[in-house]
Design a protein around this motif. Sequence first.
Motif, PDB file in Angstrom:
ATOM      1  N   LYS A   3       1.207  -1.182  -0.055  1.00  0.00           N
ATOM      2  CA  LYS A   3       0.001  -0.045  -0.060  1.00  0.00           C
ATOM      3  C   LYS A   3       0.955   1.342  -0.081  1.00  0.00           C
ATOM      4  O   LYS A   3       0.694   2.259  -0.630  1.00  0.00           O
ATOM      5  N   ALA A   4       1.909   1.325   0.842  1.00  0.00           N
ATOM      6  CA  ALA A   4       2.931   2.476   0.803  1.00  0.00           C
ATOM      7  C   ALA A   4       3.695   2.557  -0.498  1.00  0.00           C
ATOM      8  O   ALA A   4       3.754   3.610  -0.952  1.00  0.00           O
ATOM      9  N   SER A   5       4.059   1.544  -1.128  1.00  0.00           N
ATOM     10  CA  SER A   5       4.495   1.618  -2.328  1.00  0.00           C
ATOM     11  C   SER A   5       3.721   1.972  -3.383  1.00  0.00           C
ATOM     12  O   SER A   5       4.013   2.959  -4.382  1.00  0.00           O
ATOM     13  N   VAL A   6       2.467   1.525  -3.313  1.00  0.00           N
ATOM     14  CA  VAL A   6       1.277   1.882  -4.284  1.00  0.00           C
ATOM     15  C   VAL A   6       0.984   3.413  -4.342  1.00  0.00           C
ATOM     16  O   VAL A   6       0.855   4.148  -5.297  1.00  0.00           O
TER      17      VAL A   6
ATOM     18  N   ALA B 189      -6.029  -2.459  -3.364  1.00  0.00           N
ATOM     19  CA  ALA B 189      -6.019  -1.843  -4.544  1.00  0.00           C
ATOM     20  C   ALA B 189      -7.203  -0.846  -4.838  1.00  0.00           C
ATOM     21  O   ALA B 189      -7.115   0.711  -5.316  1.00  0.00           O
ATOM     22  N   LEU B 190      -8.577  -1.392  -4.460  1.00  0.00           N
ATOM     23  CA  LEU B 190      -9.637  -0.419  -4.778  1.00  0.00           C
ATOM     24  C   LEU B 190      -9.851   0.939  -3.734  1.00  0.00           C
ATOM     25  O   LEU B 190     -10.098   1.901  -4.352  1.00  0.00           O
ATOM     26  N   GLU B 191      -9.090   0.627  -2.663  1.00  0.00           N
ATOM     27  CA  GLU B 191      -9.154   1.603  -1.561  1.00  0.00           C
ATOM     28  C   GLU B 191      -8.019   2.897  -2.126  1.00  0.00           C
ATOM     29  O   GLU B 191      -8.469   4.136  -2.265  1.00  0.00           O
ATOM     30  N   GLU B 192      -7.159   2.215  -2.490  1.00  0.00           N
ATOM     31  CA  GLU B 192      -5.825   3.309  -3.077  1.00  0.00           C
ATOM     32  C   GLU B 192      -6.510   3.995  -4.325  1.00  0.00           C
ATOM     33  O   GLU B 192      -6.250   5.142  -4.605  1.00  0.00           O
ATOM     34  N   LEU B 193      -7.132   3.205  -5.008  1.00  0.00           N
ATOM     35  CA  LEU B 193      -7.513   3.876  -6.486  1.00  0.00           C
ATOM     36  C   LEU B 193      -8.644   4.824  -6.192  1.00  0.00           C
ATOM     37  O   LEU B 193      -8.669   6.273  -6.733  1.00  0.00           O
ATOM     38  N   GLU B 194      -9.557   4.641  -5.032  1.00  0.00           N
ATOM     39  CA  GLU B 194     -10.458   5.648  -4.568  1.00  0.00           C
ATOM     40  C   GLU B 194      -9.815   6.780  -4.246  1.00  0.00           C
ATOM     41  O   GLU B 194     -10.225   7.918  -4.286  1.00  0.00           O
ATOM     42  N   ALA B 195      -8.833   6.658  -2.988  1.00  0.00           N
ATOM     43  CA  ALA B 195      -8.214   7.812  -2.633  1.00  0.00           C
ATOM     44  C   ALA B 195      -7.458   8.571  -3.773  1.00  0.00           C
ATOM     45  O   ALA B 195      -7.549   9.919  -3.789  1.00  0.00           O
ATOM     46  N   PHE B 196      -6.649   7.923  -4.879  1.00  0.00           N
ATOM     47  CA  PHE B 196      -5.928   8.301  -5.783  1.00  0.00           C
ATOM     48  C   PHE B 196      -7.049   9.418  -6.794  1.00  0.00           C
ATOM     49  O   PHE B 196      -6.498  10.591  -7.174  1.00  0.00           O
ATOM     50  N   LEU B 197      -8.293   8.712  -6.969  1.00  0.00           N
ATOM     51  CA  LEU B 197      -9.267   9.761  -7.583  1.00  0.00           C
ATOM     52  C   LEU B 197      -9.501  10.841  -7.043  1.00  0.00           C
ATOM     53  O   LEU B 197      -9.779  12.014  -7.453  1.00  0.00           O
ATOM     54  N   GLY B 198      -9.574  10.981  -5.403  1.00  0.00           N
ATOM     55  CA  GLY B 198      -9.951  11.906  -4.799  1.00  0.00           C
ATOM     56  C   GLY B 198      -8.837  13.058  -5.029  1.00  0.00           C
ATOM     57  O   GLY B 198      -9.082  14.309  -5.073  1.00  0.00           O
TER      58      GLY B 198
END
Length: 743
Positions: A391-394, A457-466
């Motif tokens: 997660k940190a790397s992503v 991955a879905l959580e990080e993608l959602e945060a990335f979209l934010g």
Amino acid sequence: ASSPDEEWPEAEKAEKLARGAALKWASGVFYRPEKLEGLGHYRRRETQRNNSIQSRLKSTVQSYLEGVSAGLEQLRSAAQEVQGVCQDLGAARWALLDSADHFQGLQQMRKLMEEHVQLASVVQVLPQIFSVHEVFSHILQLLHGQHLLEAHVELMMVEQLRDDILSQLHLRGLSGAQATVLSYFSGLQDLNESLAKQLWDIVGSSLRLVREDPVLFVTAVRIIEREEKIDDTLLLEATFLPPGRPKGWRQKFYQVLQDTITGGRFHAPRLDAEGPGLAKHLAALQKDIVCELRVVKDLMVQCVPAHYNILSVCTATYHQALSSHLQEILREDLDKQGLFLLLEWALRVYHSPEMMGHPDLLPEVDVSALDPLMSSELVDQTEKRYVMKVKASVFEWMQRTLEVEFKEWFREEEPETDHQGFFQSALPAIVMQMLNENIQVASLITDSLQQKIYNMALEELEAFLGRLREALVQCGKEHQQDRAVPKYYISHLLAVLNNNLALSNSVSSLHPDTACREVPGSLQAALDRMQKKATQLLLEELLLDLQPLCLQLPSRKWLSGSQLVGSMCEVIDKYAKDFSRVRKPVFTLLLAESELLVANQYLRALLQRKMVCKSREERGQLCHRLLQDATQLRELFCGLGLDRGQQSLEAVFALRELICLKDPALLSLEVLGFITKYPDVSDEHISTLLDIRGDVSKEVRHVVLEMMAQHPQALPEGYRPIFSTILVPVPELPFCLRKGKCA
């Protein structure tokens, strides 16, 4: 005196029976007269029988009487002999009583005899006792020459001699003399320790010796088994346990073997247990363990008794040592690569044909019956640690991707296009490839890890979209300050919409289960917010270009027939060409939103800057202009691909009908139809429309507004508001100064 019949009732009974039997026989024989002729013959025959019986009886009685006479004579002789024996026993008793004092001397003789026997035994073993230290020296020489079997035989003999002496002392309660014996045989302890040291050195080198010199290892095992049998015998007797017993050398054998296995390789330095060194360390463990288990299976098993179960013991030892070693490694702060290697090695490699499932080890080596190498709790904990590292790397990777994307928006170049000419950037491909690779890598370990990575991955993608949306808002703010920056602002907004669509279409492919392609609601909401924000910024650009034109209506110039709407159509067509660089679903959305914006701005200008018609001719002229404008705009959007049913410009046509109505008395009915079709219309909107007509009396206005109050409207589901965003100015009230009267 009693009669003979009374003394012998049995004789009388027998005589009666005999007479009865004779009478019965005679009556049967002589029942006819002619039979009487043979009476003399029968008498003679019976007389002969009686004589014969009497002679036999006399002979028997005579023999019996003679035996009774002999027995009586023997009894008489025996009685005389018994009387003689009694006399002799009495004489012997008196003789023993006279000799009682002499027995005390016999007791002393018995003690002397026992001491003589003991001394005779001691004399027999004296040569052995005197030669003990010489034997000690010889045993030591044998040990130095590694003649272990011979040394052990002599050692057992000396131990047996010592134990026999100690046992005799123990039985006679001479515990005080045991210390002297132990002191005399004290060299045994050193010899035992020296022998044991050599044995454990041999056991510690057993994996090498069974390949190079198995004889030495077999010798050690034989000595251990000898000692084990001596221990068992002494424990079974349980009368006297010599010092140093039981030795328990077989148990010590297992302990030394296990220490040999676990030592060294399972205590690798810290450098080998983290970072790139971990892979080499695990590979070395794999190679060594397989090699050593093959040696145990093929060679060591043949050198030890079957009841040792040496292969099972070694397998379990390696297994337990590995389990503890992996836990030690996990206490370090491993990076994601180290955690992945550890999980893969423990859950996949360990049971594979490359290690414990190696063809050379099967079927004898079986770790399935043992506890898992990593417990389910430890696996879950390690998986969570791995997910946090990934997660940190992503996050870091996505942040760099976002920074690069943000810089791309301000470049003096248009965004790149695909083979169909649609604007795009590398962002969706980079993000999805990174997430998909991590999910696929996790699938090599366990399904649970893959699911954890998928959820992350879905959580990080959602945060990335934010964060991407926030960057887009920042870009929009900078553009508001200077519309020349970024130079290709609209093109990049269109690329963002295409990227968002690409992400939305690709998210479902991330799911590990191909049968389940549903996008989580929160992620879909983030995608929708992203699309809405980019669409909003594009519409704001369109609005900025339309506002100067909208400010010119309504006006007398516009009413008399200017090219104002034509100019609006040119602006819309220009934007529509830009919109064509996005894919169809978004292009259709942009057209619909643009059309709604145009209709809204047109109605807003008409209602907020109201123009009151002074005559029927002006109303006709206004209706004609509204018809021309609405038709021109509707045809434009139809030509761009937006169906009439999707257009909001129909409200302009409906509003025109209210203005063009010739009989004001029918307005209440027309307004009822209008508010039914457009339920977000307010009283102020209708009042403004009535003002624009310029011919509505107060009574009609009151009737219309009263009718609206009696028929409140609710917004149906899916209705697109048109009028609710249009604020109508409040009518100005008359205002007078105090200096004069109001006119």
